[in-house]
Design a protein around this motif. Structure first.
Motif, mmCIF file in Angstrom:
data_model
loop_
_atom_site.group_PDB
_atom_site.id
_atom_site.type_symbol
_atom_site.label_atom_id
_atom_site.label_comp_id
_atom_site.label_asym_id
_atom_site.label_seq_id
_atom_site.Cartn_x
_atom_site.Cartn_y
_atom_site.Cartn_z
ATOM 1 N N UNK A 24 0.803 -0.889 0.166
ATOM 2 C CA UNK A 24 0.092 -0.065 0.049
ATOM 3 C C UNK A 24 0.878 1.076 0.133
ATOM 4 N N UNK A 25 0.530 2.271 -0.794
ATOM 5 C CA UNK A 25 1.186 3.409 -0.908
ATOM 6 C C UNK A 25 1.220 3.793 -2.439
ATOM 7 N N UNK A 26 2.525 4.603 -2.618
ATOM 8 C CA UNK A 26 2.539 5.008 -4.170
ATOM 9 C C UNK A 26 4.082 4.909 -4.248
ATOM 10 N N UNK A 27 4.514 4.860 -5.536
ATOM 11 C CA UNK A 27 6.000 4.574 -5.890
ATOM 12 C C UNK A 27 6.356 5.793 -5.758
ATOM 13 N N UNK A 28 5.867 6.968 -5.954
ATOM 14 C CA UNK A 28 6.298 8.423 -5.518
ATOM 15 C C UNK A 28 6.437 8.810 -4.116
ATOM 16 N N UNK A 29 5.952 7.991 -3.333
ATOM 17 C CA UNK A 29 5.911 8.151 -1.669
ATOM 18 C C UNK A 29 7.223 7.458 -1.233
#
Length: 241
Positions: free
Chosen positions: A52-57
């Motif tokens: 869970x999350x984004x690759x940007x974060x």
């Protein structure tokens, strides 16, 4: 059995791509904003995992760890069709995610190049080719480029692969798939692949089912013949009439 990372796995096409790859007997990892949007058929599959999350974060080390054991990446990312989704941040969701994923792959220093398949749009011209673009299409796309951030985002994501990664990168090889007007369908049907659009995408658009897009993207990731034919290109996909 190969392993693939999917960005945008909770989207309408991303979910279908995940299932296509699992049905072919491969492992699928996904980076998703929320697991609540994942269908139970994916969540419960033994060869499906998610973060869970984004690759940007993610910091580069964590992203490199995720991609260190994969054979390919596919991005089905897009903007939600809401005011916030279109005009809110991040305005360059697709482009910046593509850059982050490619940076992670390079940091992981793979022994063989990793395949990167980007879901794009027929409204984005392949500037590596001398594509005929009707005047009305050029005018409309020029307006969209300035008033709709998602269109510019799609253009810049493909341009990053086309220009910055190019044809000679040792870590990343790419293909940008350009569907025409997207429609829903419950099953894969015959479809056609062409190097460039066959008609005016504004005045005379073709139709492409999302499940056919997912099927073609899965073939690019897993099939040598399809990959060798279309790598480094921006093929356009249409449902076969």
């Amino acid at each position: 059995m190969k392993s693939f990372l999917i960005l945008g796995a909770t989207g309408a096409t991303g979910k279908l791509l995940c299932q296509q790859l699992l049905d072919r007997g491969h492992r699928v990892q996904a980076i998703i904003r929320s697991s609540a949007r994942l269908p139970e058929t994916l969540k419960s599959h033994p060869n499906f995992t998610f973060t869970e999350g984004t690759i940007l974060d993610m910091d580069e080390a964590r992203a490199a760890e995720i991609v260190s054991s994969i054979d390919g990446v596919a991005s089905c990312l897009g903007h939600n069709i809401t005011w916030k989704g279109i005009y809110g941040k991040p305005r360059r969701l697709v482009r910046d995610s593509v850059i982050s994923a490619c940076d992670a792959i390079r940091s992981a220093n793979p022994s063989l190049p990793v395949r990167f398949v980007l879901m794009n749009t027929s409204g984005n011209a392949n500037r590596d080719l001398n594509e005929h673009i009707p005047l009305m299409q050029r005018l409309v796309v020029g307006i969209l480029r300035h008033v709709l951030p998602p269109h510019a985002d799609n253009e810049e994501a493909a341009d990053y692969l086309r220009v910055n990664i190019g044809q000679k990168d040792n870590a990343v090889k790419w293909c940008a798939v350009r569907p025409d007007s997207l429609i829903n369908s419950n099953e894969v049907t015959p479809y056609e692949i062409h190097p460039s659009p066959l008609s005016d995408v504004i005045l005379n658009p073709g139709k492409t089912s999302r499940i056919n897009v997912a099927n073609f993207m899965a073939s690019l990731l897993t099939d040598e013949e399809a990959w060798n034919k279309w790598k480094g290109q921006m093929p356009v996909i249409y449902n076969k009439l």
